[in-house]
Design a protein around this motif. Structure first.
Motif, PDB file in Angstrom:
ATOM      1  N   GLN A 293      47.210  43.770  38.321  1.00  0.00           N
ATOM      2  CA  GLN A 293      45.871  43.928  37.743  1.00  0.00           C
ATOM      3  C   GLN A 293      45.868  43.576  36.258  1.00  0.00           C
ATOM      4  O   GLN A 293      44.909  42.972  35.752  1.00  0.00           O
ATOM      5  CB  GLN A 293      45.395  45.364  37.945  1.00  0.00           C
ATOM      6  N   SER A 294      46.910  43.927  35.565  1.00  0.00           N
ATOM      7  CA  SER A 294      46.984  43.567  34.146  1.00  0.00           C
ATOM      8  C   SER A 294      47.113  42.058  33.956  1.00  0.00           C
ATOM      9  O   SER A 294      46.628  41.503  32.965  1.00  0.00           O
ATOM     10  CB  SER A 294      48.173  44.286  33.477  1.00  0.00           C
ATOM     11  N   GLN A 295      47.726  41.371  34.937  1.00  0.00           N
ATOM     12  CA  GLN A 295      47.862  39.918  34.869  1.00  0.00           C
ATOM     13  C   GLN A 295      46.674  39.200  35.506  1.00  0.00           C
ATOM     14  O   GLN A 295      46.642  37.968  35.488  1.00  0.00           O
ATOM     15  CB  GLN A 295      49.160  39.490  35.573  1.00  0.00           C
ATOM     16  N   ARG A 296      45.774  39.943  36.111  1.00  0.00           N
ATOM     17  CA  ARG A 296      44.577  39.404  36.761  1.00  0.00           C
ATOM     18  C   ARG A 296      44.934  38.404  37.888  1.00  0.00           C
ATOM     19  O   ARG A 296      44.254  37.410  38.082  1.00  0.00           O
ATOM     20  CB  ARG A 296      43.641  38.745  35.733  1.00  0.00           C
ATOM     21  N   ARG A 297      45.983  38.751  38.588  1.00  0.00           N
ATOM     22  CA  ARG A 297      46.380  37.979  39.776  1.00  0.00           C
ATOM     23  C   ARG A 297      46.839  38.975  40.849  1.00  0.00           C
ATOM     24  O   ARG A 297      47.984  39.415  40.860  1.00  0.00           O
ATOM     25  CB  ARG A 297      47.499  36.982  39.462  1.00  0.00           C
ATOM     26  N   LEU A 298      45.912  39.319  41.725  1.00  0.00           N
ATOM     27  CA  LEU A 298      46.149  40.320  42.770  1.00  0.00           C
ATOM     28  C   LEU A 298      46.229  39.620  44.132  1.00  0.00           C
ATOM     29  O   LEU A 298      45.209  39.154  44.662  1.00  0.00           O
ATOM     30  CB  LEU A 298      45.029  41.352  42.771  1.00  0.00           C
TER      31      LEU A 298
ATOM     32  N   ASP B 230      41.102  38.125  41.044  1.00  0.00           N
ATOM     33  CA  ASP B 230      41.378  38.489  39.653  1.00  0.00           C
ATOM     34  C   ASP B 230      41.092  39.955  39.346  1.00  0.00           C
ATOM     35  O   ASP B 230      41.578  40.477  38.331  1.00  0.00           O
ATOM     36  CB  ASP B 230      40.547  37.593  38.714  1.00  0.00           C
ATOM     37  N   GLU B 231      40.309  40.647  40.184  1.00  0.00           N
ATOM     38  CA  GLU B 231      39.963  42.037  39.901  1.00  0.00           C
ATOM     39  C   GLU B 231      39.948  42.855  41.192  1.00  0.00           C
ATOM     40  O   GLU B 231      39.935  42.293  42.299  1.00  0.00           O
ATOM     41  CB  GLU B 231      38.582  42.130  39.233  1.00  0.00           C
TER      42      GLU B 231
ATOM     43  N   ALA C  72      35.104  40.666  42.415  1.00  0.00           N
ATOM     44  CA  ALA C  72      36.371  39.941  42.395  1.00  0.00           C
ATOM     45  C   ALA C  72      36.146  38.470  42.716  1.00  0.00           C
ATOM     46  O   ALA C  72      35.382  38.106  43.629  1.00  0.00           O
ATOM     47  CB  ALA C  72      37.337  40.556  43.396  1.00  0.00           C
ATOM     48  N   ARG C  73      36.837  37.635  41.986  1.00  0.00           N
ATOM     49  CA  ARG C  73      36.709  36.189  42.167  1.00  0.00           C
ATOM     50  C   ARG C  73      38.008  35.649  42.743  1.00  0.00           C
ATOM     51  O   ARG C  73      39.109  36.023  42.302  1.00  0.00           O
ATOM     52  CB  ARG C  73      36.416  35.528  40.820  1.00  0.00           C
TER      53      ARG C  73
ATOM     54  N   ARG D 125      49.320  47.750  39.583  1.00  0.00           N
ATOM     55  CA  ARG D 125      48.906  47.876  38.182  1.00  0.00           C
ATOM     56  C   ARG D 125      49.391  46.675  37.373  1.00  0.00           C
ATOM     57  O   ARG D 125      48.683  46.158  36.505  1.00  0.00           O
ATOM     58  CB  ARG D 125      49.444  49.182  37.592  1.00  0.00           C
TER      59      ARG D 125
ATOM     60  N   ILE E  87      40.904  33.254  43.190  1.00  0.00           N
ATOM     61  CA  ILE E  87      41.594  32.256  42.368  1.00  0.00           C
ATOM     62  C   ILE E  87      42.246  31.188  43.247  1.00  0.00           C
ATOM     63  O   ILE E  87      42.160  29.987  42.950  1.00  0.00           O
ATOM     64  CB  ILE E  87      42.638  32.948  41.474  1.00  0.00           C
TER      65      ILE E  87
END
Length: 272
Positions: free
Chosen positions: A214-219, A252-253, A258-259, A211, A261
C-alpha cells in the motif's frame, strides 16, 4: 474125565485194539488220515477296488473338506472378472469421450473457425480492507469482467453456478457467483459480480506485506473465474464445458476508487 472142548480164540483172530492201531507205525503208513479240506484251502488276499469318476464330476463336486476353499476361490475369480470388466468399460468410455472431444474441436475449428473468448478485469472496487488492525476483516470486491466472443457463427451460454474468487498471496479473501446469460456471436459483455468475504484472519506477515504494498501503491491480487458454458453452433448445443480464467491484477489503492495498473489474464478449457 471129559476133555475140555472149549475153543479159545487165538491172538491172530482177535481184533486189534484201538491203542495198538493208533501207535502202530505200519498201520499209519497203510491208512493215512485225510487232511481237513477247510484247513488245506489257501486264504485269498484282501480285495482291492479302483473306483473311477468322470473328470467333469470331479471338477464340479470337490471333496467336502475343500468345498469352502473352492467357494472362496470361485468368488474371488468372479470379483476379479467383474472388476476387469468395469475397468475395461470405463477405459472404453473415456476413450470415446476423448475421441468425441477431439472430433468436436476439429469440427469447430475447421468448419466454423472457432476463436477462443477473451477475458479482462476492467474494474476492482475494494471495501473493508483494513490492514492496520489485527482483527478479522470482511472485505468486499466489486469485480467487472469483460468477456469478448470474437466468433461470427458461434454463441456462448454462460450457465449458473459460475464462481469468482479474489486471492492475495494464495489467501482467499472473498468469493461470489457470476450471472447466467447468453452471449451471441461477435459480442462483448461486461459481467459484474459482488464478491464477499467474512471474518478473514490475516497473518502478521500478510498484513505487513499489504502495508508495504500500500505504501508503494502496487497491490497485487489474483482473480479466479470458473464458468460452466455451452457453445451454440447453429441450432445445436454442445455438452457442458468448464472455462477457468486466472487474472493477475495490480491496483494502486485499497478502496472503491482503486485503479487497475496492470492486468494479465489467461484461461484453460476443460471439455468434461
Amino acid at each position: 474125565m471129559m476133555a475140555d472142548s472149549r475153543v479159545h480164540p487165538s491172538a491172530v483172530d482177535a481184533p486189534p485194539s484201538s491203542t495198538t492201531a493208533a501207535t502202530s507205525p505200519k498201520h499209519s503208513d497203510e491208512n493215512p488220515t485225510p487232511p481237513d479240506p477247510q484247513l488245506s484251502k489257501p486264504v485269498p488276499p484282501p480285495a482291492t477296488y479302483v473306483v473311477q469318476f468322470p473328470r467333469e464330476q470331479i471338477l464340479r463336486y470337490p471333496p467336502p473338506e475343500n468345498a469352502r476353499k473352492f467357494q472362496n476361490l470361485t468368488r474371488r475369480k468372479n470379483r476379479r472378472s467383474c472388476c476387469r470388466r468395469c475397468c475395461c468399460y470405463t477405459l472404453c468410455l473415456l476413450l470415446l469421450l476423448i475421441i468425441a472431444a477431439a472430433v468436436s474441436s476439429g469440427v469447430l475449428y475447421l468448419v466454423f473457425r472457432f476463436k477462443s473468448p477473451k477475458y479482462t478485469v476492467t474494474n476492482l472496487a475494494i471495501n473493508g480492507m483494513n490492514v492496520t488492525s489485527a482483527s478479522p476483516i470482511s472485505p468486499r470486491f466489486d469485480v467487472t469482467i469483460r468477456a469478448e466472443n470474437p466468433n461470427g457463427k458461434v454463441g456462448i451460454y454462460y450457465l449458473k453456478d459460475g464462481t469468482v474468487s479474489v486471492f492475495y498471496n494464495d489467501v482467499k479473501l472473498s468469493d461470489g457467483f457470476l450471472p447466467a446469460f447468453y452471449q451471441p456471436k461477435n459480442n462483448v459483455t461486461a459481467m459484474q459480480a459482488a464478491v464477499m468475504g467474512s471474518d478473514v484472519v490475516l497473518g502478521r506477515n500478510v498484513r505487513a506485506q499489504l502495508r508495504m504494498a500500500q505504501s508503494q501503491r502496487r497491490l497485487p491480487f489474483m482473480v479466479r473465474v470458473t464458468a460452466p458454458v455451452k457453445i451454440k453452433v447453429g441450432s445445436a448445443k454442445t455438452w457442458e464445458i468448464t472455462v477457468k480464467v486466472k487474472c493477475d491484477v495490480v491496483v494502486d489503492e485499497l478502496n472503491q476508487g482503486a485503479r487497475i495498473i496492470s492486468n494479465d489474464c489467461d484461461y484453460s478449457v476443460r471439455l468434461w
